[in-house]
Design a protein around this motif. Sequence first.
Motif, PDB file in Angstrom:
ATOM      1  N   LEU A  86       0.840  -1.210   0.000  1.00  0.00           N
ATOM      2  CA  LEU A  86       0.000   0.000   0.000  1.00  0.00           C
ATOM      3  C   LEU A  86       0.872   1.255   0.000  1.00  0.00           C
ATOM      4  CD1 LEU A  86      -2.755  -0.905   2.658  1.00  0.00           C
ATOM      5  CD2 LEU A  86      -3.029  -0.844   0.169  1.00  0.00           C
ATOM      6  N   ARG A  87       1.886   1.258   0.875  1.00  0.00           N
ATOM      7  CA  ARG A  87       2.793   2.415   0.948  1.00  0.00           C
ATOM      8  C   ARG A  87       3.544   2.603  -0.360  1.00  0.00           C
ATOM      9  NH1 ARG A  87       3.822   0.386   6.096  1.00  0.00           N
ATOM     10  NH2 ARG A  87       5.739  -0.628   5.395  1.00  0.00           N
ATOM     11  N   ALA A  88       4.018   1.492  -0.926  1.00  0.00           N
ATOM     12  CA  ALA A  88       4.830   1.579  -2.147  1.00  0.00           C
ATOM     13  C   ALA A  88       4.045   2.194  -3.303  1.00  0.00           C
ATOM     14  CB  ALA A  88       5.332   0.187  -2.535  1.00  0.00           C
ATOM     15  N   VAL A  89       2.776   1.808  -3.437  1.00  0.00           N
ATOM     16  CA  VAL A  89       1.967   2.365  -4.530  1.00  0.00           C
ATOM     17  C   VAL A  89       1.723   3.850  -4.299  1.00  0.00           C
ATOM     18  CG1 VAL A  89      -0.251   2.272  -5.736  1.00  0.00           C
ATOM     19  CG2 VAL A  89       0.916   0.144  -5.105  1.00  0.00           C
ATOM     20  N   GLU A  90       1.445   4.232  -3.056  1.00  0.00           N
ATOM     21  CA  GLU A  90       1.244   5.659  -2.764  1.00  0.00           C
ATOM     22  C   GLU A  90       2.517   6.458  -3.072  1.00  0.00           C
ATOM     23  OE1 GLU A  90      -1.450   7.205  -2.343  1.00  0.00           O
ATOM     24  OE2 GLU A  90      -2.785   5.521  -1.940  1.00  0.00           O
ATOM     25  N   GLU A  91       3.668   5.870  -2.755  1.00  0.00           N
ATOM     26  CA  GLU A  91       4.941   6.555  -3.054  1.00  0.00           C
ATOM     27  C   GLU A  91       5.145   6.678  -4.565  1.00  0.00           C
ATOM     28  OE1 GLU A  91       7.732   4.176  -0.895  1.00  0.00           O
ATOM     29  OE2 GLU A  91       7.038   4.937   1.061  1.00  0.00           O
ATOM     30  N   SER A  92       4.781   5.627  -5.318  1.00  0.00           N
ATOM     31  CA  SER A  92       4.889   5.703  -6.781  1.00  0.00           C
ATOM     32  C   SER A  92       3.976   6.794  -7.332  1.00  0.00           C
ATOM     33  CB  SER A  92       4.529   4.356  -7.417  1.00  0.00           C
ATOM     34  OG  SER A  92       5.595   3.432  -7.311  1.00  0.00           O
ATOM     35  N   LEU A  93       2.727   6.839  -6.837  1.00  0.00           N
ATOM     36  CA  LEU A  93       1.795   7.877  -7.296  1.00  0.00           C
ATOM     37  C   LEU A  93       2.345   9.272  -7.004  1.00  0.00           C
ATOM     38  CD1 LEU A  93      -1.529   6.186  -6.170  1.00  0.00           C
ATOM     39  CD2 LEU A  93      -1.017   6.898  -8.516  1.00  0.00           C
ATOM     40  N   LEU A  98       0.595  11.618  -9.955  1.00  0.00           N
ATOM     41  CA  LEU A  98      -0.718  11.177 -10.424  1.00  0.00           C
ATOM     42  C   LEU A  98      -1.594  10.808  -9.237  1.00  0.00           C
ATOM     43  CD1 LEU A  98       0.370   8.771 -13.334  1.00  0.00           C
ATOM     44  CD2 LEU A  98      -0.305  11.179 -13.521  1.00  0.00           C
ATOM     45  N   ASP A  99      -2.911  10.866  -9.459  1.00  0.00           N
ATOM     46  CA  ASP A  99      -3.808  10.392  -8.405  1.00  0.00           C
ATOM     47  C   ASP A  99      -4.350   9.001  -8.707  1.00  0.00           C
ATOM     48  OD1 ASP A  99      -5.598  10.953 -10.426  1.00  0.00           O
ATOM     49  OD2 ASP A  99      -6.581  12.622  -9.397  1.00  0.00           O
ATOM     50  N   ARG A 100      -3.992   8.457  -9.879  1.00  0.00           N
ATOM     51  CA  ARG A 100      -4.497   7.144 -10.272  1.00  0.00           C
ATOM     52  C   ARG A 100      -3.535   6.492 -11.258  1.00  0.00           C
ATOM     53  NH1 ARG A 100      -6.703   5.560 -14.824  1.00  0.00           N
ATOM     54  NH2 ARG A 100      -6.827   7.692 -15.604  1.00  0.00           N
ATOM     55  N   ILE A 124      -5.727  -5.160  -4.729  1.00  0.00           N
ATOM     56  CA  ILE A 124      -7.193  -5.246  -4.828  1.00  0.00           C
ATOM     57  C   ILE A 124      -7.832  -4.093  -4.062  1.00  0.00           C
ATOM     58  CG2 ILE A 124      -9.229  -6.604  -4.169  1.00  0.00           C
ATOM     59  CD1 ILE A 124      -7.426  -9.128  -4.599  1.00  0.00           C
ATOM     60  N   ARG A 125      -7.329  -3.825  -2.862  1.00  0.00           N
ATOM     61  CA  ARG A 125      -7.897  -2.715  -2.076  1.00  0.00           C
ATOM     62  C   ARG A 125      -7.718  -1.389  -2.819  1.00  0.00           C
ATOM     63  NH1 ARG A 125      -6.564  -0.716   4.035  1.00  0.00           N
ATOM     64  NH2 ARG A 125      -7.688  -2.616   4.555  1.00  0.00           N
ATOM     65  N   LEU A 126      -6.518  -1.149  -3.352  1.00  0.00           N
ATOM     66  CA  LEU A 126      -6.263   0.109  -4.055  1.00  0.00           C
ATOM     67  C   LEU A 126      -7.126   0.220  -5.314  1.00  0.00           C
ATOM     68  CD1 LEU A 126      -2.425   0.099  -3.527  1.00  0.00           C
ATOM     69  CD2 LEU A 126      -3.977   1.871  -2.670  1.00  0.00           C
ATOM     70  N   ARG A 131      -7.690   3.966  -6.777  1.00  0.00           N
ATOM     71  CA  ARG A 131      -6.314   4.446  -6.966  1.00  0.00           C
ATOM     72  C   ARG A 131      -5.647   3.778  -8.166  1.00  0.00           C
ATOM     73  NH1 ARG A 131      -4.961   8.830  -5.010  1.00  0.00           N
ATOM     74  NH2 ARG A 131      -3.043   8.378  -3.877  1.00  0.00           N
ATOM     75  N   ILE A 132      -6.121   2.579  -8.499  1.00  0.00           N
ATOM     76  CA  ILE A 132      -5.612   1.829  -9.643  1.00  0.00           C
ATOM     77  C   ILE A 132      -6.826   1.344 -10.430  1.00  0.00           C
ATOM     78  CG2 ILE A 132      -4.181  -0.099 -10.412  1.00  0.00           C
ATOM     79  CD1 ILE A 132      -3.041  -0.245  -7.540  1.00  0.00           C
ATOM     80  N   THR A 133      -6.786   1.468 -11.759  1.00  0.00           N
ATOM     81  CA  THR A 133      -7.920   0.990 -12.564  1.00  0.00           C
ATOM     82  C   THR A 133      -7.874  -0.524 -12.734  1.00  0.00           C
ATOM     83  OG1 THR A 133      -7.995   3.095 -13.730  1.00  0.00           O
ATOM     84  CG2 THR A 133      -9.112   1.240 -14.775  1.00  0.00           C
ATOM     85  N   SER A 134      -6.695  -1.065 -13.091  1.00  0.00           N
ATOM     86  CA  SER A 134      -6.552  -2.500 -13.337  1.00  0.00           C
ATOM     87  C   SER A 134      -5.308  -3.011 -12.620  1.00  0.00           C
ATOM     88  CB  SER A 134      -6.433  -2.785 -14.843  1.00  0.00           C
ATOM     89  OG  SER A 134      -7.610  -2.375 -15.528  1.00  0.00           O
ATOM     90  N   ILE A 135      -5.342  -4.283 -12.234  1.00  0.00           N
ATOM     91  CA  ILE A 135      -4.207  -4.859 -11.493  1.00  0.00           C
ATOM     92  C   ILE A 135      -3.754  -6.161 -12.147  1.00  0.00           C
ATOM     93  CG2 ILE A 135      -4.693  -3.723  -9.305  1.00  0.00           C
ATOM     94  CD1 ILE A 135      -6.106  -6.247  -8.344  1.00  0.00           C
ATOM     95  N   GLY A 136      -2.434  -6.354 -12.157  1.00  0.00           N
ATOM     96  CA  GLY A 136      -1.874  -7.530 -12.797  1.00  0.00           C
ATOM     97  C   GLY A 136      -0.568  -7.945 -12.150  1.00  0.00           C
ATOM     98  N   VAL A 137       0.136  -8.815 -12.837  1.00  0.00           N
ATOM     99  CA  VAL A 137       1.381  -9.360 -12.311  1.00  0.00           C
ATOM    100  C   VAL A 137       2.432  -9.379 -13.416  1.00  0.00           C
ATOM    101  CG1 VAL A 137       0.292 -10.746 -10.499  1.00  0.00           C
ATOM    102  CG2 VAL A 137       0.632 -11.754 -12.780  1.00  0.00           C
ATOM    103  N   SER A 138       3.656  -9.691 -13.012  1.00  0.00           N
ATOM    104  CA  SER A 138       4.765  -9.793 -13.951  1.00  0.00           C
ATOM    105  C   SER A 138       5.631 -10.971 -13.519  1.00  0.00           C
ATOM    106  CB  SER A 138       5.573  -8.483 -13.931  1.00  0.00           C
ATOM    107  OG  SER A 138       6.590  -8.497 -14.902  1.00  0.00           O
TER     108      SER A 138
END
Length: 272
Positions: A86-93, A98-100, A124-126, A131-138
């Motif tokens: 959760l923290r990492a995504v907020e830091e990336s934003l 960006l807000d999303r 999933i929560r984000l 905060r995120i439109t779509s979520i995936g993996v790599s």
Amino acid sequence: MTATLEFHDGSRIPQLGFGLWQVPEDRTAEVVREALELGYRLADGAAIYGNEEGLGHGLRTSGLPRDKVFVTTKVWNDAQGFESALRAVEESLKRLGLDRLDLCLIHWPAPKRNLYVETWRALIRLRDEGRITSIGVSNFDLDQIDRLTAETGVTPVLNQIELHPMLQQAELRAGHAERGIVTQSWSPLGRGMAFETPAIREIAERTGRSPAQVVLRWHIELGCAVIPRSTRRAGLAENLALFDFELTEADHAAISALDAGTRTGPDPQSFG
């Protein structure tokens, strides 16, 4: 404008984008602006690339509205776990300004950490919070993807994997198709390993295209999303010129025969 592919969540992703791995931070904004000016609409970044601020600056100074550019970033291995993701995504934003995000990926499964399910719950929560439109993996395998689905009820929309003529990943691609997951190719040119093979050279000569264009066209015709990288305007333009020629069945057969299982990057099951 390039074609788009539909995710199983109803969103769409440009089939062709540009990757920002190894693009120096002080060049990133310029590369982003040039790519968008040429017609790209997908920028693929990651926290570990160290250039999210440049990506954000390039977007803001491109003159394009935010909703015209698809932005991906990724959660790095040391940020796995629910709260830390959760923290990492907020830091990336914040770095991106960006807000999303259009798409956020777990960068590697890092199976020895055994935190990717908790990381997935954070994404999933984000997503649910907008905060995120779509979520995936790599770099995930099918068992790891199925575990995410089984434990959370949410299947990734996309798996970004190393894929090129020397590493064709046919079984993984088929598994993605069965699950409604988009395959996205990283290192799509395989560092040029296949460029000097007779198969690629002959197709390039017959079509009047570069070996890189032949290989990228192959990805497009496989139905993959693809994110080549270039820091040169000419290279960016060349990588975009893929939609006015086609490969034949014989071309596909010749390229298929190049598969050697050769990676340019680490083994996803031991890395991280």
